[in-house]
Design a protein around this motif. Structure first.
Motif, short mmCIF file in Angstrom:
data_model
loop_
_atom_site.label_atom_id
_atom_site.label_comp_id
_atom_site.label_asym_id
_atom_site.label_seq_id
_atom_site.Cartn_x
_atom_site.Cartn_y
_atom_site.Cartn_z
N LYS A 212 51.97 24.75 39.84
CA LYS A 212 51.81 26.20 39.75
C LYS A 212 53.13 26.91 39.43
N LYS B 72 49.09 35.94 39.84
CA LYS B 72 47.97 35.40 40.63
C LYS B 72 46.70 35.33 39.79
N ASN B 73 46.45 36.39 39.03
CA ASN B 73 45.25 36.42 38.19
C ASN B 73 45.33 35.40 37.06
N LEU C 228 42.37 28.24 35.82
CA LEU C 228 41.51 27.31 36.57
C LEU C 228 40.05 27.51 36.19
N LEU C 229 39.67 28.75 35.96
CA LEU C 229 38.30 29.03 35.50
C LEU C 229 38.08 28.44 34.11
N GLU D 89 31.78 33.01 35.80
CA GLU D 89 32.89 33.61 36.54
C GLU D 89 33.95 34.18 35.59
N HIS E 58 46.82 32.44 37.21
CA HIS E 58 46.48 31.13 37.81
C HIS E 58 44.97 31.01 37.99
N LYS E 59 44.35 32.07 38.48
CA LYS E 59 42.90 32.05 38.69
C LYS E 59 42.18 31.83 37.36
N HIS F 133 42.41 20.43 36.90
CA HIS F 133 42.46 21.51 37.88
C HIS F 133 43.55 21.25 38.92
N PHE G 64 34.98 38.04 35.87
CA PHE G 64 36.39 38.37 36.08
C PHE G 64 36.91 39.27 34.95
#
Length: 283
Positions: free
Chosen positions: A11, A42-43, A49-50, A58, A45-46, A4, A62
């Motif tokens: 990034k 941005k999404n 990580l999930l 999540e 990267h999110k 993570h 999402f």
């Protein structure tokens, strides 16, 4: 350093690699952001990580959120598929870089276990996304269909007790059932005593629809209202003769809407002004 943290620290490099993978989406990022306020980078990267955190709940939430957004703004699914596949490939490249950086060389068993968990999460996202996308689209289509159905049965009040139902187009069994439902509801709601149904705009009515329409006349009578039919076209009358059906036994029939208005409302309106005059009366 955990995976993570490694992804967070790198990034910018991840973003550069992802854009190189998704060649067709790369030029559409700003457009998608403008249309749906969706920040793809941005999404992404999110999402990765999930994936590495293995947060199943999540990921599902999402995916559903993304599915609704892409359906709502009619964004191209091909771009979404390419983007997700690019995310998958880029993530695996970074997982390999993480192993090299950390000096941890995974055994085959460890690697395959990780591969299975990560890819299962990617597939979970895809599945949840498409289910959410399809559900939203289906609900939207159904809502639009209901709106069109209601607009196709325009009951126009002329007096507190007399209404006109001008019908146009083709009437099949499905539309006949919609007309029946709307008419009976409006008779009860508006306390209609006389319903003038103008069929001069009907181009075609199949046999089952004619039979259904006959039952509607019975239902209108049971509601305590009077049916008046105007403008029966010769083609429809011929079909009625073949079926040995006579609307005249269930309702008053008039040759035209003008004749019905004259007889029931003492209104003498030229034929070319009838519909426009009715519209003005109801505004």
């Amino acid at each position: 350093m955990k995976i993570h943290d490694f992804l967070v620290a790198n990034k910018a490099i991840f973003e550069e690699n992802l854009l190189n993978e998704a060649v067709n989406v790369r030029d559409k990022i700003d457009e998608i952001h403008y249309i749906g306020n969706i920040n793809l980078l941005k999404n992404a990267h999110k999402l990765v990580l999930l994936f590495v955190d293995e947060d199943v709940d999540e990921v599902t939430r999402f995916a559903k959120q993304e599915g609704v957004l892409w359906a709502k703004f009619s964004l191209t699914l091909a771009f979404k598929l390419e983007w997700l596949q690019a995310i998958r490939r880029t993530l695996w490249r970074f997982l390999r870089e993480y192993d090299i950086h950390s000096g941890q060389i995974e055994t085959n068993d460890q690697f395959y276990e990780l591969e299975s968990r990560i890819n299962d999460l990617v597939d979970l996202f895809l599945n949840s996304f498409f289910i959410s996308y399809s559900k939203y689209k289906d609900e939207l289509i159904e809502a639009q269909r209901k709106m069109v159905d209601n607009l196709s049965v325009p009951i126009i009040p002329i007096t507190p007790s007399v209404c006109i139902l001008p019908l146009i187009g083709t009437i099949d069994t499905y539309r006949a059932s919609i007309i029946e439902e709307k008419v009976l509801i409006e008779i009860g709601k508006l306390r209609i005593q006389t319903l003038i149904m103008d069929l001069s705009g009907i181009a075609e009515m199949d046999h089952e629809a004619i039979k259904h329409f006959l039952k509607l006349l019975d239902a209108i009578s049971m509601m305590g209202a009077k049916s008046v039919i105007t403008g029966l076209r010769p083609e429809i009358v011929r079909e009625m003769v073949k079926l040995d059906i006579d609307f005249g036994s269930k309702a008053d029939t008039k040759g035209s809407l003008q004749m019905a208005l004259k007889d029931y409302l003492n209104m003498d309106i030229p034929s070319d002004q009838t519909i426009s005059s009715i519209n003005l009366m109801t505004q």
